[in-house]
Motif scaffolding. Structure first.
Motif, PDB file in Angstrom:
ATOM      1  N   GLY B 263      88.564 102.478  44.100  1.00 50.79           N
ATOM      2  CA  GLY B 263      89.497 102.035  45.265  1.00 50.79           C
ATOM      3  C   GLY B 263      90.966 102.271  44.464  1.00 50.79           C
ATOM      4  O   GLY B 263      91.139 102.073  43.233  1.00 50.79           O
ATOM      5  N   SER B 264      92.003 102.049  45.324  1.00 53.40           N
ATOM      6  CA  SER B 264      93.438 102.111  44.914  1.00 53.40           C
ATOM      7  C   SER B 264      93.781 100.694  44.428  1.00 53.40           C
ATOM      8  O   SER B 264      93.188  99.692  44.391  1.00 53.40           O
ATOM      9  N   ALA B 265      94.639 100.795  43.497  1.00 55.99           N
ATOM     10  CA  ALA B 265      95.416  99.608  42.812  1.00 55.99           C
ATOM     11  C   ALA B 265      95.496  98.547  44.262  1.00 55.99           C
ATOM     12  O   ALA B 265      95.420  97.222  44.041  1.00 55.99           O
ATOM     13  N   ASP B 266      96.213  99.001  45.125  1.00 61.87           N
ATOM     14  CA  ASP B 266      96.524  98.143  46.328  1.00 61.87           C
ATOM     15  C   ASP B 266      95.381  97.487  46.886  1.00 61.87           C
ATOM     16  O   ASP B 266      95.279  96.267  47.126  1.00 61.87           O
ATOM     17  N   PHE B 267      94.259  98.369  46.894  1.00 68.39           N
ATOM     18  CA  PHE B 267      92.749  97.771  47.360  1.00 68.39           C
ATOM     19  C   PHE B 267      92.480  96.786  46.458  1.00 68.39           C
ATOM     20  O   PHE B 267      92.191  95.473  46.931  1.00 68.39           O
ATOM     21  N   LYS B 268      92.383  97.085  45.277  1.00 70.88           N
ATOM     22  CA  LYS B 268      91.905  95.900  44.181  1.00 70.88           C
ATOM     23  C   LYS B 268      92.669  94.541  44.330  1.00 70.88           C
ATOM     24  O   LYS B 268      92.206  93.547  44.356  1.00 70.88           O
ATOM     25  N   ARG B 269      94.240  94.673  44.394  1.00 69.01           N
ATOM     26  CA  ARG B 269      94.880  93.620  44.402  1.00 69.01           C
ATOM     27  C   ARG B 269      94.520  92.658  45.887  1.00 69.01           C
ATOM     28  O   ARG B 269      94.304  91.480  45.753  1.00 69.01           O
ATOM     29  N   ASP B 270      94.317  93.496  46.869  1.00 69.90           N
ATOM     30  CA  ASP B 270      93.964  92.584  48.112  1.00 69.90           C
ATOM     31  C   ASP B 270      92.551  92.428  47.905  1.00 69.90           C
ATOM     32  O   ASP B 270      92.272  90.954  48.706  1.00 69.90           O
ATOM     33  N   MET B 271      91.549  92.780  47.282  1.00 73.94           N
ATOM     34  CA  MET B 271      90.491  92.247  47.141  1.00 73.94           C
ATOM     35  C   MET B 271      90.428  90.886  46.443  1.00 73.94           C
ATOM     36  O   MET B 271      89.646  89.576  46.684  1.00 73.94           O
ATOM     37  N   VAL B 272      91.382  90.579  45.479  1.00 77.82           N
ATOM     38  CA  VAL B 272      91.476  89.583  44.675  1.00 77.82           C
ATOM     39  C   VAL B 272      92.089  88.337  45.646  1.00 77.82           C
ATOM     40  O   VAL B 272      91.523  87.277  45.601  1.00 77.82           O
ATOM     41  N   ARG B 273      93.007  88.909  46.367  1.00 72.40           N
ATOM     42  CA  ARG B 273      93.738  87.947  47.480  1.00 72.40           C
ATOM     43  C   ARG B 273      92.373  87.452  48.338  1.00 72.40           C
ATOM     44  O   ARG B 273      92.395  86.095  48.583  1.00 72.40           O
ATOM     45  N   LEU B 274      91.736  88.422  48.865  1.00 75.27           N
ATOM     46  CA  LEU B 274      90.715  88.159  49.742  1.00 75.27           C
ATOM     47  C   LEU B 274      89.844  87.113  49.136  1.00 75.27           C
ATOM     48  O   LEU B 274      89.341  86.044  49.815  1.00 75.27           O
ATOM     49  N   PHE B 275      89.290  87.338  48.041  1.00 71.36           N
ATOM     50  CA  PHE B 275      87.904  86.861  47.488  1.00 71.36           C
ATOM     51  C   PHE B 275      88.583  85.204  46.825  1.00 71.36           C
ATOM     52  O   PHE B 275      87.788  84.391  47.060  1.00 71.36           O
TER      53      PHE B 275
END
Lengths: 783, 295
Positions: B263-275
């Protein structure tokens, strides 16, 4: 599923697999279980570069390592005229590289030592100096005029391998122009790998005194391998004994001949000792073949009522560094012309241009009857896009365009004659099982709540059972298959076939066919395959061809036995031949069913009490040249729910209704379906053999090339319709590949269906969560 | 899959183990459960010439607990943390995390301390230890020292451990209030290292205020990360949707993920937010549920 216990008249019963008695106990005998006295081990030195000139190879340190017996390079093989070998596709492939390497992990040198670990140590000591060259990983780039020419061994100064086309180009273009609606999509089926649990390997054991080579090899086609070996290595064919022991999965991976095989044979002949080569998982994923890698542009036309008018497919195929595709010789793009699928197209056109790239050579037919998976994926994805464009239900669109059950035998616009099918009945069964209309209702409610739920349909038609001799051959050898049946005095049978199963269950299903024809139990029939010294010649097991070809041979050989049995029965019953009737288990005198003899009694008489003048014994051999291919079909429906936070597509339900004609063993068929669906699920969501721009393989192990477990795999709900093949001796079609061929489109269509409110019609598989998340993000609808 | 030749040593005391490390330095590797090291050796990614097996060093599987903390010996296997019910009430994050690691076969052999010492930035235990405000004991030729989780991880596969030191124990503070924990993980298949994982633990005092919050992150930087800014937002506050969203955004901003095929950096950052958001909301609802029950 309950197992049936009655084994007389076994056809169509879920009889437990005979081979499992040893396989589930860990008592199978696979290639790596075989250890011969004085055996040595081979390891390969492989290129770290995808494209590089070889400046020098220094083997001195490897040769000096205690325990190393031989180091082979391409130069050594060149002296034997074996530095290159022919491929099944009519190209040639480097065995060990001499001037340059063309893909990462290409074979450069071989080291043979006392142990496998020592061979690896020796391989690490071979010093190769490379001069890197520009790398081409995209086949579309490879076909541009200014692309670096990769294969400087060829006279042709570009990377184009072949152009193949079928159908009416002008008529198709005209029909598309006249169509009320045309959908266009670029559909990519990425490079994947069959990744059987057992990788490829062999033991070469050359007996110098007798001049005989015994070659144990993980082979789906032992007879073809023997012939290829005789042609390539110049060994006399009768002095090559190929033994394919238990094979731990093939899926097309074990059809070609690989450089490691040639190196092991040369090593054994040179050293006079057995040499074993077994590839590692990384070697399997990076060098011994791949599948798919088609870039397909489709135009699909329809009239204003939604009836399909024309199909045009333009394809660029990535064959890697050498064209080592395993297709029938006259079909460089395999059976891709099945691309019109289950639909009644008035006209169609398809073309494929194949290119060399700096990637591993291939591609093989991974659980696929030669590019049928690519074709099915294309047409089923395109039909989904057409339904979206027309705003009609994708099931209704299919019903509207199916080839009607009254149209068989059906001549397709791209040249096939479909044998049989009842596509509407198959789809109706699947829709009933999943309660399709209720799901559409639920979907509408969820959409109103902003949720993303999708229903994907794939109603594929396959083409399997290659094939009829007028058009199907490999290197000139016709693609018939064979069965030899020997009935012994007590009525027990040994049957040998030219195929080689790798988990398909032949020891059971072919015993069922023969037992059914002879009025015996499967316990009375021992099926043997894989030994070229004992089995009749055949082309092997791949492309769902075993039941259509060797299965037909088994039935017809058994009928030859029964025909002779009838004459012996007449003698025993003291009636004339034409007064003998067969009730499926016994011969009896017409009009007097109590006056009967069993096949066991007839068998004994064949050796003890023959009619005057009859040749003793009870045996038959049949080489079956099928009059046509068979056309299995299926209707698959997937239901997915998209996690709006992570982009994960969770498969809620999956219904698979298959029609493979007469079913020999429902449990075996169900097992095949489960396995292939799980592979199709992986292809849709998890797997790709990807490369970076330098040609480095990004999936060289199971950490990166993901194989699903029971945790990931959805629950499979299966059923069948039965439309027998009219030309096959027992009405059977192939089935092993259907689930892998048909399911990727069902999964992808379900995801596109879920995302369709956002205007999305196509995303490339594998549908990793981040790809779906990016779509949701673009539209501002993530959680 | 064939390792280089290597020497195998099986010391029977910690001193002996340390002496071997002093003798062989970077050439030696410690073998605990072997679930990362042995596959790397088979691929010849790691090629130590000496393996020092801790399996026969007495006392390393010990577990002690006092008023302040739980101490787990270095040979504590993942599976024992997954299945020991005695720990669940006081240390729920151990179980929440252990269940996400690899598969049961790996969990039976692999160790928490081995995973921490290996320091894969995508590993689950690194994130969990940070969320727990844990620490480790390190033994070497100069004796024993304690290193806090926040100081322990240095870079990819790199920790404060010197080549002649052994990580001998992991320590986890004993909660003083009601404790809530969860471990959220996006993985490509079961047993995979995390694409992104978030380890959360908070204590909630009698006034419904958060105490000692911890937010550990995996897969979003060169090491396991502790989202300290996000955690300090929570300290002393009652949970609310607004606060949760603010903390999730802060945690996401603290990351430094790489774009790759997961995944992209943006995706991973958003997964942190989500989780972080999903995790804290599930804690909030469990806390509210508990209140309703006791009321």
């Amino acid at each position: 599923m309950a197992l049936e216990t009655t084994e007389l008249r076994p056809l169509g019963k879920s009889i437990k697999r005979k081979e499992d008695a040893r396989l589930v106990r860990g008592q199978g005998r696979f290639l790596d279980d075989i250890k011969l006295p004085r055996m040595l081990y081979l390891a390969l030195v492989r290129s770290p570069y995808a494209h590089a000139r070889i400046v020098g190879i220094d083997t001195a340190r490897a040769r000096a390592l205690p325990g190393v017996h031989l180091v082979l390079t391409g130069e050594d093989l060149a002296k034997l005229n074996l530095a290159w070998m022919p491929t099944l596709a009519g190209d040639k492939q480097m065995v060990l590289a001499t001037d340059k390497v063309l893909f990462q992990y290409q074979e450069v040198a071989a080291v043979i030592a006392d142990t496998r670990a020592l061979a690896e140590d020796g391989a690490a000591l071979v010093e190769v100096t490379y001069d890197p060259l520009p790398v081409v990983v995209d086949p579309r780039r490879a076909l541009e005029p200014d692309a670096p020419v990769l294969r400087d061994d060829r006279e042709q100064r570009d990377n184009h391998i072949f152009h193949w086309e079928v159908g009416e180009r002008a008529a198709t273009d005209e029909a598309l122009r006249a169509s009320a609606v045309v959908v266009k999509e670029s559909i990519r089926m990425p490079r994947v790998h069959p990744a059987p649990v057992e990788p490829c390997g062999c033991i070469a054991d050359y007996d110098g005194a007798m001049g005989k080579l015994t070659w144990y090899v993980t082979s789906q086609a032992p007879h073809a391998h023997r012939t290829v070996l005789a042609m390539v290595a110049g060994l006399p064919e009768h002095k090559i004994h190929v033994i394919s022991p238990d094979v731990g999965g093939g899926f097309g991976n074990k059809v070609p001949v690989f450089p490691g095989y040639v190196a092991a044979i040369v090593g054994s002949i040179s050293l006079g000792r057995p040499v074993k080569w077994v590839e590692t998982r990384t070697e399997n994923l990076t060098s011994t073949n791949f599948a798919r890698d088609y870039f397909m542009d489709v135009e699909l036309g329809a009239d204003d009522k939604g009836r399909v008018t024309a199909l045009k497919v333009t394809t660029v195929a990535d064959h890697g560094a050498f064209d080592a595709a395993a297709d029938p010789t006259k079909y460089p793009a395999g059976l891709f012309s099945i691309v019109t699928g289950s639909y009644d197209f008035p006209t169609a056109f398809a073309e494929v241009d194949a290119a060399y790239t700096n990637k591993a050579p291939g591609g093989i037919a991974y659980r696929c009857s030669f590019r049928v998976t690519e074709a099915s994926f294309l047409i089923e994805r395109a039909m989904n896009s057409l339904a979206l464009k027309l705003g009609v239900d994708p099931a209704d669109l299919r019903f509207q365009n199916f080839i009607g059950s009254d149209r068989f035998p059906y001549d397709s616009p791209l040249g096939w004659t479909y044998d049989s099918g009842n596509y509407a009945a198959t789809l109706n069964r699947a829709l009933d099982m999943i309660d399709y209309r209720a799901l559409r209702q639920e979907q509408a409610e969820r959409r109103a709540r902003g949720e993303f739920m999708g229903i994907g349909i794939s109603t594929f038609t396959e083409i399997v059972g290659a094939g009829p001799s007028q058009s199907f051959d490999i290197l000139g050898i016709k693609m018939f298959d064979s069965c030899e049946i020997r009935v012994h005095p007590t009525g027990k049978v040994i049957a040998r076939l030219g195929t080689r199963h790798q988990g398909q269950g032949h020891e059971t299903t072919f015993a069922q066919i023969i037992a059914e024809e002879l009025g015996l139990s499967t316990e009375d029939v021992l099926v043997e395959e894989g030994d070229t010294d004992t089995a009749p010649y055949g082309l092997g097991t791949y492309a769902s061809r075993s039941t259509p070809t060797a299965g037909g041979a088994a039935a017809l050989a058994a009928r030859r036995v029964r025909d002779k049995g009838r004459k012996i029965a007449a003698h025993l019953l003291e009636v004339s031949d034409d007064e003998v009737e067969w009730d499926g288990q016994r011969f009896y005198a017409a009009g007097a069913p109590e006056h009967a003899v069993s096949m066991a009694e007839v068998s004994l008489a064949a050796y003890t009490n023959l009619p005057a003048g009859m040749e003793p014994g009870l045996e038959a051999t049949f080489y079956y040249d099928p009059p046509n291919l068979t056309f299995p079909n299926g209707a698959y429906v997937a239901v997915v729910d998209i996690d709006k936070g992570t982009g994960e597509a969770k498969v809620r339900r999956f219904v698979a209704v298959d029609d493979c004609g007469t079913v020999i063993n429902p449990m075996v068929v169900e097992g095949q379906i489960h396995g292939g669906l799980t592979e199709g699920f992986a292809i849709a969501f998890m797997q790709e053999i990807a490369f970076d721009e330098d040609g480095n393989c990004l999936a060289p192990n199971f950490t990166e090339y993901l194989v699903p477990t029971a945790v990931e795999a959805p629950k499979w709900e299966t059923d069948r319709t039965v439309t027998p093949s009219p030309h096959h001796p027992i009405g059977a079609k192939g089935v092993g590949e259907s689930p892998n061929v048909g399911s990727p489109a069902a999964f992808a269509n379900a995801v596109m269906d879920a995302l369709s409110p956002l205007g999305v019609t196509n995303l490339d598989i594998p549908l990793f969560p981040w790809k779906i998340w990016e779509v949701l993000r673009q539209h501002g609808v993530t959680e | 899959m064939f390792p280089n030749a290597f020497e195998y040593q099986s010391p029977t005391s910690l001193d002996e183990a340390v002496a071997l490390l002093v003798e062989h330095g970077y050439e030696a590797k410690i073998l605990a459960g072997g679930q990362s090291l042995l596959p790397m050796m088979k691929l010849r990614v790691a090629a130590p010439t000496v393996l020092v097996d801790l399996g026969r060093v007495p006392g390393l599987d010990a577990r002690t607990e006092n008023d302040r903390e739980l101490s787990l010996g270095a040979m504590t296997r993942h599976a024992s943390l997954e299945w020991d019910e005695d720990l669940w009430a006081r240390y729920p994050l151990l179980r929440e995390t252990a269940a996400w690691i690899a598969d049961p076969l790996v969990r039976n052999r692999g160790t928490m301390a081995g995973s921490l010492a290996h320091a894969d930035p995508a590993a689950d235990w690194g994130a969990a230890l940070l969320a727990l405000h844990g620490s480790v004991t390190v033994d070497g030729p100069n004796g024993s020292r304690r290193v806090g989780a926040d100081d322990f991880f240095v870079d990819v596969f790199t920790t404060r451990l010197e080549p002649d030191e052994v990580l001998t124990a992991v320590h986890i503070p004993r909660p003083e209030h009601d404790v809530f924990a969860t471990h959220l993980k996006l993985e490509r298949k079961v047993g995979d290292f995390a694409v992104v994982a978030v380890s959360l633990q908070v204590e909630i005092d009698g006034d419904g205020r958060i105490r000692r919050p911890g937010i550990g992150l995996a897969g979003v930087g060169p090491t396991s990360l502790h989202a300290t800014a996000a955690a300090s937002l929570l300290e002393g506050q009652p949970l609310s949707l607004e606060l949760i969203r603010e903390a999730a955004a802060k945690a996401s901003a603290a990351t430094d993920p790489a774009s790759d095929r997961r995944g992209s950096a943006d995706f991973k950052r958003d997964m942190v937010r989500l989780f972080v958001e999903r995790g804290l909301r599930s804690i909030e609802s469990r806390f509210d549920e508990g209140r309703r029950r006791s009321a």
